[in-house]
Design a protein around this motif. Structure first.
Motif, PDB file in Angstrom:
ATOM      1  N   CYS A 180       0.825  -1.209   0.000  1.00 50.89           N
ATOM      2  CA  CYS A 180       0.000   0.000   0.000  1.00 50.89           C
ATOM      3  C   CYS A 180       0.857   1.255   0.000  1.00 50.89           C
ATOM      4  O   CYS A 180       0.469   2.286  -0.562  1.00 50.89           O
ATOM      5  CB  CYS A 180      -0.925   0.003   1.216  1.00 50.89           C
ATOM      6  SG  CYS A 180      -2.317  -1.140   1.112  1.00 50.89           S
ATOM      7  N   PRO A 185      -2.927   3.356  -5.483  1.00 50.04           N
ATOM      8  CA  PRO A 185      -4.149   2.759  -4.918  1.00 50.04           C
ATOM      9  C   PRO A 185      -4.980   1.980  -5.918  1.00 50.04           C
ATOM     10  O   PRO A 185      -5.637   0.998  -5.551  1.00 50.04           O
ATOM     11  CB  PRO A 185      -4.918   3.981  -4.392  1.00 50.04           C
ATOM     12  CG  PRO A 185      -3.855   4.986  -4.092  1.00 50.04           C
ATOM     13  CD  PRO A 185      -2.806   4.779  -5.148  1.00 50.04           C
ATOM     14  N   ARG A 192      -4.662  -4.239   0.016  1.00 48.03           N
ATOM     15  CA  ARG A 192      -5.549  -3.759   1.085  1.00 48.03           C
ATOM     16  C   ARG A 192      -6.342  -4.898   1.690  1.00 48.03           C
ATOM     17  O   ARG A 192      -6.528  -4.959   2.912  1.00 48.03           O
ATOM     18  CB  ARG A 192      -6.492  -2.677   0.533  1.00 48.03           C
ATOM     19  CG  ARG A 192      -5.813  -1.352   0.222  1.00 48.03           C
ATOM     20  CD  ARG A 192      -6.845  -0.271  -0.060  1.00 48.03           C
ATOM     21  NE  ARG A 192      -7.613  -0.545  -1.273  1.00 48.03           N
ATOM     22  CZ  ARG A 192      -7.251  -0.147  -2.485  1.00 48.03           C
ATOM     23  NH1 ARG A 192      -6.126   0.530  -2.652  1.00 48.03           N
ATOM     24  NH2 ARG A 192      -8.008  -0.411  -3.541  1.00 48.03           N
ATOM     25  N   ALA A 243      -6.818   1.833   5.806  1.00 45.05           N
ATOM     26  CA  ALA A 243      -6.499   1.355   4.461  1.00 45.05           C
ATOM     27  C   ALA A 243      -7.725   0.788   3.769  1.00 45.05           C
ATOM     28  O   ALA A 243      -7.939   1.017   2.569  1.00 45.05           O
ATOM     29  CB  ALA A 243      -5.400   0.295   4.543  1.00 45.05           C
ATOM     30  N   LEU A 244      -8.552   0.073   4.504  1.00 49.94           N
ATOM     31  CA  LEU A 244      -9.714  -0.562   3.892  1.00 49.94           C
ATOM     32  C   LEU A 244     -10.805   0.453   3.557  1.00 49.94           C
ATOM     33  O   LEU A 244     -11.462   0.361   2.508  1.00 49.94           O
ATOM     34  CB  LEU A 244     -10.271  -1.629   4.835  1.00 49.94           C
ATOM     35  CG  LEU A 244     -11.277  -2.613   4.234  1.00 49.94           C
ATOM     36  CD1 LEU A 244     -10.654  -3.408   3.098  1.00 49.94           C
ATOM     37  CD2 LEU A 244     -11.804  -3.558   5.311  1.00 49.94           C
ATOM     38  N   GLY A 247      -8.241   3.975   1.856  1.00 43.89           N
ATOM     39  CA  GLY A 247      -6.995   3.805   1.120  1.00 43.89           C
ATOM     40  C   GLY A 247      -7.165   3.840  -0.388  1.00 43.89           C
ATOM     41  O   GLY A 247      -6.251   4.254  -1.104  1.00 43.89           O
ATOM     42  N   ARG A 248      -8.314   3.446  -0.870  1.00 41.33           N
ATOM     43  CA  ARG A 248      -8.529   3.441  -2.321  1.00 41.33           C
ATOM     44  C   ARG A 248      -8.673   4.851  -2.886  1.00 41.33           C
ATOM     45  O   ARG A 248      -8.303   5.111  -4.034  1.00 41.33           O
ATOM     46  CB  ARG A 248      -9.777   2.620  -2.647  1.00 41.33           C
ATOM     47  CG  ARG A 248     -10.024   2.469  -4.142  1.00 41.33           C
ATOM     48  CD  ARG A 248     -11.204   1.550  -4.398  1.00 41.33           C
ATOM     49  NE  ARG A 248     -11.404   1.354  -5.834  1.00 41.33           N
ATOM     50  CZ  ARG A 248     -12.328   0.565  -6.351  1.00 41.33           C
ATOM     51  NH1 ARG A 248     -13.132  -0.113  -5.560  1.00 41.33           N
ATOM     52  NH2 ARG A 248     -12.444   0.436  -7.660  1.00 41.33           N
ATOM     53  N   SER A 254      -3.323   5.783   2.153  1.00 42.65           N
ATOM     54  CA  SER A 254      -2.769   4.471   1.847  1.00 42.65           C
ATOM     55  C   SER A 254      -1.338   4.343   2.354  1.00 42.65           C
ATOM     56  O   SER A 254      -0.969   3.337   2.961  1.00 42.65           O
ATOM     57  CB  SER A 254      -2.826   4.221   0.339  1.00 42.65           C
ATOM     58  OG  SER A 254      -2.359   2.925   0.031  1.00 42.65           O
ATOM     59  N   GLY A 258      -0.357   2.024   5.513  1.00 47.82           N
ATOM     60  CA  GLY A 258       0.597   0.947   5.259  1.00 47.82           C
ATOM     61  C   GLY A 258       1.800   1.024   6.164  1.00 47.82           C
ATOM     62  O   GLY A 258       2.268   0.005   6.697  1.00 47.82           O
TER      63      GLY A 258
END
Length: 307
Positions: A180, A185, A192, A243-244, A247-248, A254, A258
């Motif tokens: 990540c 991303p 992720r 992150a979940l 993060g995208r 991200s 990470g």
């Protein structure tokens, strides 16, 4: 009435000999092995789903982790030939022997795959080597948990059911977290998901370690090991959630999430290692569980006789 003895030695000698493994060599080896093993699995998944940037980063992480971990292990052994001597015999009942035979081919295969990914040379051979490394990756990430649990150190031995899961989850969290940090991303979806799954596994297993073992759970909760384990759990939970969830959409989130998960994985390995050393120094963790098991056997025998 004679008061119950509180032994602190055996004729002036420690009841249990402390491990001679050194810090930071061995905790770093534990961390790097988990990172490398999980990264090899992540790299193969990226290759199968057509994510070249994620594949390249994960293959390099697997190869570098295996190489640096081997250096840390040899540094702890002082002489390289001691590692080679472990390969003279294969003993399935010994986690150390099995682990040596996993590490040697994994390091070769992951190194070849990483070199191919970086240079672009021999892509088919690199792909085959990467698949071989991925097949060995889960064993490399978890055998160290079995290795610690196979000792007489109370905090490690009593946690023999949980340590492989703690190390598997921690390795997956580190591998996903590193990816990540270094991968855009848009391509980091599998990283992720691995990070989140590893975080859940690690948190659940670590929670059992700190509560199931009774008295022997204390080294995981007190002093420096306790601080490391608590900080690791907080960072794992926060990093995995961030992150979940975000993060995208955000490269910054991200990267930060990470990094938090990689740091948490390092702290987990140091915390587990130092908790074991603390339990070996204190004779209570050797004597009291023995007395408890003896009382349980006597009570079971008495109940059987009563029937």
């Amino acid at each position: 009435m004679v008061p119950q003895a509180t032994p602190d030695s055996y004729y002036g000698r420690p009841i249990l000999k402390q491990p001679t493994w050194k810090t930071p060599d061995v905790p770093l080896y534990l961390f790097l092995g988990g990172l490398a093993g999980a990264s090899s699995v992540l790299a193969e998944g990226a290759a199968l789903t057509g994510r070249p940037e994620l594949e390249r980063v994960a293959r390099v992480a697997a190869g570098a982790g295996a190489g640096l971990g081997t250096v840390a292990l040899i540094h702890d052994l002082h002489r390289p030939e001691r590692f080679l001597n472990m390969l003279r015999v294969f003993k399935p009942t010994s986690p150390l022997s099995v682990g040596s035979w996993v590490l040697a081919p994994f390091g070769t295969l992951s190194g070849a795959s990483a070199a191919s990914a970086v240079t672009g040379w021999l892509p088919r051979a690199g792909r085959v080597a990467g698949a071989g490394a991925a097949a060995l990756g889960p064993a490399l990430a978890t055998y160290t948990g079995a290795l610690l649990a196979n000792t007489a150190v109370p905090a490690w031995h009593e946690a023999h059911r949980e340590l492989p899961y703690v190390f598997a989850g921690s390795g997956a969290t580190a591998a996903g977290g590193l990816a990540c940090m270094l991968v855009p991303p848009a391509q980091a979806g599998p990283a992720r998901r691995m990070l989140a799954a590893g975080a859940l596994m690690e948190l659940a297993a670590a929670e059992r370690v700190t509560h199931r073992l009774g008295l022997v759970s204390e080294p995981y909760q007190q002093g420096r090991p306790g601080r490391l384990m608590r900080t690791a759990r907080v960072l794992t939970a926060l990093g995995g959630s961030a992150a979940l969830v975000a993060g995208r959409r955000s490269r910054t989130v991200s990267v930060v999430a990470g990094a938090a998960c990689v740091a948490a994985s390092v702290m987990t390995r140091f915390g587990v290692f130092e908790a074991g050393l603390a339990s070996a120094r204190d004779p209570r963790y050797v004597v009291e569980p023995q007395r408890a098991r003896l009382r349980a056997r006597h009570e079971e025998a008495a109940a059987t006789m009563a029937r």
